[in-house]
Write an enzyme that holds these catalytic residues in place. Structure first.
Site, mmCIF file in Angstrom:
data_model
loop_
_atom_site.group_PDB
_atom_site.id
_atom_site.type_symbol
_atom_site.label_atom_id
_atom_site.label_comp_id
_atom_site.label_asym_id
_atom_site.label_seq_id
_atom_site.Cartn_x
_atom_site.Cartn_y
_atom_site.Cartn_z
ATOM 1 N N ARG A 1 58.611 -60.710 42.697
ATOM 2 C CA ARG A 1 58.875 -59.379 43.209
ATOM 3 C C ARG A 1 59.950 -58.740 42.382
ATOM 4 O O ARG A 1 60.631 -59.147 41.451
ATOM 5 C CB ARG A 1 59.742 -59.737 44.520
ATOM 6 N N GLU B 1 54.804 -54.747 56.656
ATOM 7 C CA GLU B 1 55.146 -54.797 58.075
ATOM 8 C C GLU B 1 55.876 -53.515 58.444
ATOM 9 O O GLU B 1 56.955 -53.180 57.818
ATOM 10 C CB GLU B 1 56.157 -56.123 58.216
ATOM 11 N N LYS C 1 64.925 -55.193 53.565
ATOM 12 C CA LYS C 1 64.713 -54.184 54.479
ATOM 13 C C LYS C 1 66.271 -54.441 55.387
ATOM 14 O O LYS C 1 66.759 -53.373 56.079
ATOM 15 C CB LYS C 1 63.746 -54.258 55.290
#
Ligand code: ATP
Ligand code: MG
Length: 569
Positions: free
Chosen positions: A272, A44, A282
């Site tokens: 992850r 994204e 983020k």
């Protein structure tokens, strides 16, 4: 197949496949996708990429490469509020820098028309409806895993009315948040994601690519699988938190296309990457930048790819790291020492050795004639003969590290001390005779004598010295600013904090120390981004803040791990 974190193992010795490789090889064997392998990396564009993304990039591009397939770069730009072309550009730069080339550059927003058409297909099948409940109302009526959701009063709206309202949502007739399009699935499902999830929301927001064309935007769950379908993705690899979304991913494919024997993309999940002493979301990285805790996204202490690049990490070291971490299906925390191990491995082979003194004290060789100089041969990289030699100037007055002299010397101290002899790297044996001190008693100058017969650092008579120290010539040394970075956080799991506390309390107040160092003049023309090993100290990279008058170095990593020991068991 679990994670591979055995650092003693060389990648080429790896014979076992990870679970994704097993799946792909099985697909190839059964001809499921006619031997085709197409993956995608779907960031994204709402921030800079970090080392976790690098893991996903290496995985997606790596699998494609291994199986003669392709990998798309797809910007998942379905939420216009936080997205920006600045991020798009940085993401492309970072993927390229890591050494990967995408087959196609796509944007989920390219599919908005198609996604809109498919949403109408679901409405016409009675499988989606326009709902007037607010987000808060939907949430309040969701129930719990054991208590079914309360049906929306709009759940049984006639198909025609739904179609009409959905078109008018698109036209912009309704304010933000006043309506949503929801999939009609199962209000009693133990999987909360299946309880009539929202497919579209109204947002009168400018989009970095589609401008003001749209005021309804698809949700991730609806957009992602269909984007995979449009591109013909075979293996849609994402992180574990999306495992519970997988039934919804499949539901959309099943209910839009109703083609059980035809092509369909599959979602697979892996753990992850979490790194010790690091935060990775983020949102938090943005907070560190905005709050001035670091000096931007590319601050060399940041786990962003641009931060690592500026620090001096190489693409090879990051790919090696991703390989060693492997693919796990259970969450774990990888020791940041493994990343440091990888850059040392890589630079040990590549980086030129130079001598730099970080914390100088003067060494005067009393029996070396004043005014005399001579050139000595130094090896540029003992790991790589092709890097050759260079000449370094020697004279009566040198700088050595303050740490390399001690009075009185502790036990097993083999460096300089009154009466003790050491080798000056590439030069001579010197023996300390006496010191000068200031009024406070601090040593200001160390005096010694040298043995002319030990030229090149070789013992003239079989006499052994245990210590070798580095030095620079005091008259010709150049000054440089050296930025000594340490871990940004003091705790291995900085996000683990007690109630009422904040992860930022775990920031390391000493994560940056700036010092003035003395380098051999060879470095005067060092180019930005070039990496050196400062002998006996660590690996350093020339920072972009360097000017013609002033060199700036970033410490990438020390030569030895001073925090944790990674054992090779
Ligand atoms: P963050 O949670 O850090 O904001 P994100 O998952 O929202 O990251 P995206 O841009 O959506 O970031 O991620 C792009 C791809 O990178 C996704 O496929 C995602 O699963 C993967 N990814 C993100 N973070 C990690 C990580 N820590 N380890 C492995 N893959 C990751
Ligand atoms: Mg995301």
């Amino acid at each position: 197949m679990g994670s591979k974190s055995d650092i003693s193992e060389k990648p080429e010795e790896k014979v076992s496949l990870n679970f994704l490789e097993e799946i792909i090889e099985e697909d190839i064997r059964t001809g499921k996708y006619q031997g085709r392998v197409l993956t995608r990396f779907p960031p994204e564009p709402n921030g800079y990429l970090h080392i976790g993304h690098a893991k996903s990039i290496c995985l997606n591009f790596g699998l494609a490469k291994k199986y003669n397939g392709k990998c798309n770069l797809r910007f998942d730009d379905t939420n216009p509020v936080k997205e920006d072309t600045e991020y798009v550009d940085s993401i492309k730069e970072d993927v390229n820098w890591l050494g990967f080339q995408w087959a196609n550059e796509f944007y989920a927003s390219d599919y908005f028309d198609q996604l809109y058409e498919w949403a109408k297909v679901l409405i016409k099948k009675g499988k989606a409806y326009v709902c007037d409940l607010s987000a808060e109302e939907i949430s309040a009526m969701r129930g719990t895993p054991t208590v079914p959701a309360t049906p929306s009063p709009y759940r049984n709206r006639p198909i025609e009315e739904n179609l009409d309202l959905f078109k008018r949502m698109k036209k912009g007739e309704f304010p933000d948040g006043s309506k949503t399009l929801r999939a009609k699935i199962d209000l009693a499902s133990p999987n909360m994601h299946m309880r009539d999830p929202v497919m579209y929301r109204i947002m009168h927001t400018h989009h970095h690519r589609t401008g003001d064309k749209w005021c309804i935007y698809p949700m991730y769950d609806y957009a992602h699988g269909q984007s995979d379908y449009i591109e013909g993705i075979t293996n849609s690899i994402c992180t574990l938190e999306f495992e519970v979304h997988r039934p919804l991913y499949d539901w959309f494919i099943d209910n839009i296309f109703e083609d059980p024997d035809g092509y369909r993309p599959r979602q697979y999940e892996f753990a992850r990457l979490n790194l010790s002493y690091t935060v990775m979301s983020k949102r938090k990285l943005l907070e560190l930048v905005k709050g001035g805790y670091v000096k931007g996204w590319d601050d060399p202490r940041m786990p962003t790819i641009c931060g690592l690049r500026r620090r001096g990490y190489t693409p090879e070291s990051i790919r090696m790291f991703a390989e060693k971490v492997g693919v796990a299906r259970r969450d774990n925390i990888i020791d940041v020492a493994l990343l440091e191990f990888c850059i040392r491995e890589d630079l040990n082979k590549k980086a030129m050795r130079v001598m730099t003194v970080l914390n100088p004290i003067k060494l005067v060789i009393d029996n070396y004639p004043a005014g005399q100089t001579e050139m000595l041969e130094a090896v540029n990289n003992p790991e790589d003969e092709s890097m050759g030699n260079r000449s370094i100037e020697f004279s009566r007055e040198l700088f050595i590290e303050r740490d390399d002299f001690m009075e009185p010397p502790p036990k097993k101290y083999f460096r300089l001390a009154p009466g003790q002899e050491v080798r000056l790297r590439y030069a001579y044996f010197v023996k300390c005779t006496h010191v000068e001190k200031d009024v406070q008693g601090n040593v200001t100058v160390v005096h010694c004598t040298y043995d002319p017969a030990s030229k090149g650092g070789n013992s003239p008579d079989g006499r052994k010295v245990k210590g070798t120290i580095h030095w620079v010539n005091a008259n010709t040394a150049i000054e440089a600013e050296v930025r000594l970075y340490d871990r940004l956080f003091m705790q291995p799991e900085p996000e683990k904090v007690e109630e009422g506390h904040d992860y930022k309390e775990n920031l390391n107040p000493d994560s940056l120390k700036v010092i003035k160092a003395f380098c051999e003049p060879y470095l005067a023309n060092a180019k930005v981004g070039v990496k050196y090993q400062f002998e006996r100290i660590g690996y350093f990279s020339v920072d972009k803040d360097s000017t013609n008058d002033k060199l700036v170095f970033n410490r990438i990593v020390t030569l030895k791990d001073s925090w944790a020991k990674i054992s090779a068991e």
